[in-house]
Design a protein around this motif. Structure first.
Motif, mmCIF file in Angstrom:
data_model
loop_
_atom_site.group_PDB
_atom_site.id
_atom_site.type_symbol
_atom_site.label_atom_id
_atom_site.label_comp_id
_atom_site.label_asym_id
_atom_site.label_seq_id
_atom_site.Cartn_x
_atom_site.Cartn_y
_atom_site.Cartn_z
ATOM 1 N N ASN A 52 0.866 -1.176 0.000
ATOM 2 C CA ASN A 52 0.000 0.000 0.000
ATOM 3 C C ASN A 52 0.902 1.225 0.000
ATOM 4 N N ILE A 53 0.989 1.904 -1.135
ATOM 5 C CA ILE A 53 1.854 3.073 -1.283
ATOM 6 C C ILE A 53 1.047 4.321 -0.938
ATOM 7 N N VAL A 54 1.479 5.033 0.085
ATOM 8 C CA VAL A 54 0.800 6.264 0.497
ATOM 9 C C VAL A 54 1.777 7.425 0.351
ATOM 10 N N PHE A 55 1.513 8.318 -0.609
ATOM 11 C CA PHE A 55 2.389 9.464 -0.842
ATOM 12 C C PHE A 55 2.088 10.581 0.159
ATOM 13 N N GLU A 56 3.021 11.505 0.301
ATOM 14 C CA GLU A 56 2.913 12.530 1.334
ATOM 15 C C GLU A 56 1.771 13.512 1.088
ATOM 16 N N ASP A 57 1.294 13.625 -0.161
ATOM 17 C CA ASP A 57 0.183 14.532 -0.435
ATOM 18 C C ASP A 57 -1.175 13.843 -0.323
ATOM 19 N N ALA A 58 -1.196 12.587 0.121
ATOM 20 C CA ALA A 58 -2.448 11.859 0.300
ATOM 21 C C ALA A 58 -3.086 12.220 1.639
ATOM 22 N N ASP A 59 -4.350 11.841 1.796
ATOM 23 C CA ASP A 59 -4.989 11.890 3.104
ATOM 24 C C ASP A 59 -4.397 10.730 3.904
#
Length: 488
Positions: free
Chosen positions: A266-273
């Protein structure tokens, strides 16, 4: 023992609900109480042989494979019977599987809906395709293809979701015109036994078309795989067992459909919620105790927000309600068996012995002395080649990995032998889609979209399996293609 009339201690062989040979049974253990809730039939080699013979005879000697309208009618009957018995099935799933009552509704209702969807597909499906006229060396020909059932299908289902997976295999296999031997899992046998009772007593499915075997022996399914009278094996389970099935199936060059393990990123980028993206992983590793092949058990975070993400994941896991599956507030119940709990515990202990320190969890919960429980557990920033990073735990264990940039995230996500599922979250939806397409996995969640549905094919890349379940593609896994030609 019965659940509202669902006798769960019988085999279904050649249209008859029967005891196992010699009356053999074994205890079925409730994973929350560690107590026996009754017995299941313990099939012998003779029982397996009788089921195979019945299925072979029913395919070769009846009109089941060619009578589409009859198959539609029988599957409608099965769908109706399942719907009428929803509550006893749900109670059974909590009792033998350990599914919390909070979660058991969807794990019954959606698979039953799939039976109706497959039946609707069968009613309108075109089994023949006209290819038009052709000409080879001056000889004109009319060409077409026809899709035909394989024959006898051996369906082997796992203990974590026995009814869901059974229906995902049985419904399309029967709809396609095959006959089926369903082999239930040793630790959760009742759901498949009850399915056999419904077929026998509430449908017109002919004797031998559908057979159900339960056994305390995991290797009992090998007799289906090696028998030349069985034409196709449909298996859901671990990658290790999948390799064994391919090895055995090669002896008769048998088609093997395999839905295997995963270590999904699960890749969560820094601009995500961040709460939404990280919460997807923390929820999934606790949902049914992480005992799901598509669980997002690897959380990939940018190095720039890594510590913040670890703290958020730790807080979420620490607050996750778990315990008695009959408590409607609990998201997570026990692991399914003492053997499996010990396996999960051993993997965590090996990680700790190698120098890792759990951020949270890592042990049996001391407040739950009875039941096969294990705490929601979090590891962070371990080496990429660590066993618990690379291998499927099948328990409530989340691993967080740091990445430097988009390319690094994709590299880490693809750096396992598995490719079943995955997810991407960012504030840029086009970026999320771009990254999702780079991940070698059969299903991808993009910014929170949920893929599960009767019409959506499910399966993996790499060592997560061969073939697809669900959807039209899943139905066609149970059909062969024959090309025909006649003079023009």
């Amino acid at each position: 023992m019965t659940f509202a009339g669902l006798n769960v201690a019988k085999l279904l062989i050649d249209g008859q609900l029967v005891d196992a040979e010699g009356g053999a049974t074994y205890e079925n253990i409730n994973p929350a109480t560690e107590q026996s809730i009754g017995v299941a039939a313990d099939a012998s080699t003779g029982d397996i042989n009788a089921a195979i013979a019945a299925a072979r005879r029913a395919f070769d000697e009846t009109s089941w494979s060619t009578d589409v309208a009859f198959r539609v009618r029988c599957l409608r009957q099965l769908h109706e019977a399942l719907a009428k018995h929803a509550e006893p099935f749900k109670a059974m799933m909590t009792a033998e599987v350990g599914l919390p009552t909070k979660m058991v509704g969807s794990t019954f209702d959606m698979p039953v809906e799939n039976v109706g969807w497959v039946t609707d597909l069968l009613e309108k499906y075109e089994f023949s395709q006209d290819l038009g006229l052709g000409n080879i060396e001056g000889f004109g020909a009319h060409r077409w293809t026809e899709r035909e059932p394989y024959g006898v299908v051996g369906a082997i289902v796992p203990w974590n979701q026995p009814l869901q997976v059974a229906l995902a295999k049985v419904a399309p296999a029967l709809a396609a015109g095959n006959t089926v031997i369903l082999k239930g899992p040793p630790t959760t046998p009742w759901c498949v036994s009850a399915l056999g009772k419904l077929v026998a007593e509430y449908t017109d499915i002919p004797a031998g078309v559908f057979n159900v075997i339960t056994s305390s022996a995991n290797d009992r399914g090998e007799e289906l795989i090696t028998d030349p009278r069985v034409d196709l094996i449909s298996f859901t389970g671990s990658t290790a067992v999948g390799r064994r099935i391919m090895e055995l199936g090669a002896q008769t060059v048998k088609k093997c459909f395999l839905e295997l393990g995963g270590k999904s990123p699960n890749i969560v980028f820094e601009d995500a919620d961040l709460r939404t993206g990280i919460g997807m992983s923390t929820f999934m590793v606790c949902l049914h105790g992480g005992q799901g092949c598509a669980t997002l058990s690897r959380l990939l975070l940018p190095r720039s927000i890594f510590e913040q993400g670890v703290q958020l994941a730790s807080a979420m896991l620490s607050a996750m309600p778990y315990g008695d599956p009959l408590d409607p507030n609990n998201v997570m119940g026990p692991l399914n068996s003492a053997r499996h709990r010990d396996r999960v515990e051993a993997m965590v202990d090996r990680a700790i012995a190698s120098g890792a320190t759990p951020v949270v969890g890592g042990r049996r919960p001391p407040q739950l002395e009875t039941g096969y429980y294990f705490e929601p557990t979090l590891f962070a920033d371990l080496p990429e080649d660590a066993e618990i990073v690379q291998n499927e735990v099948f328990g409530p264990v989340l691993v967080i990995q740091a990445f430097e940039d988009e390319d690094d995230a994709v590299r880490i996500a693809n750096n396992t032998i598995f490719g079943l599922s995955g997810a991407v979250f960012s504030g840029d939806h086009e970026k999320s889609k771009r990254v999702a397409r780079k991940i070698r996995a059969g299903t991808m969640i993009v910014d929170g979209g949920i893929y599960y549905g009767s019409d959506v094919p499910f399966g993996g890349y790499k060592q997560s399996g061969i073939g697809r379940e669900m959807g039209t593609i899943g139905f066609e896994e149970y059909l062969q293609v024959k090309a025909l030609c006649e003079p023009a």
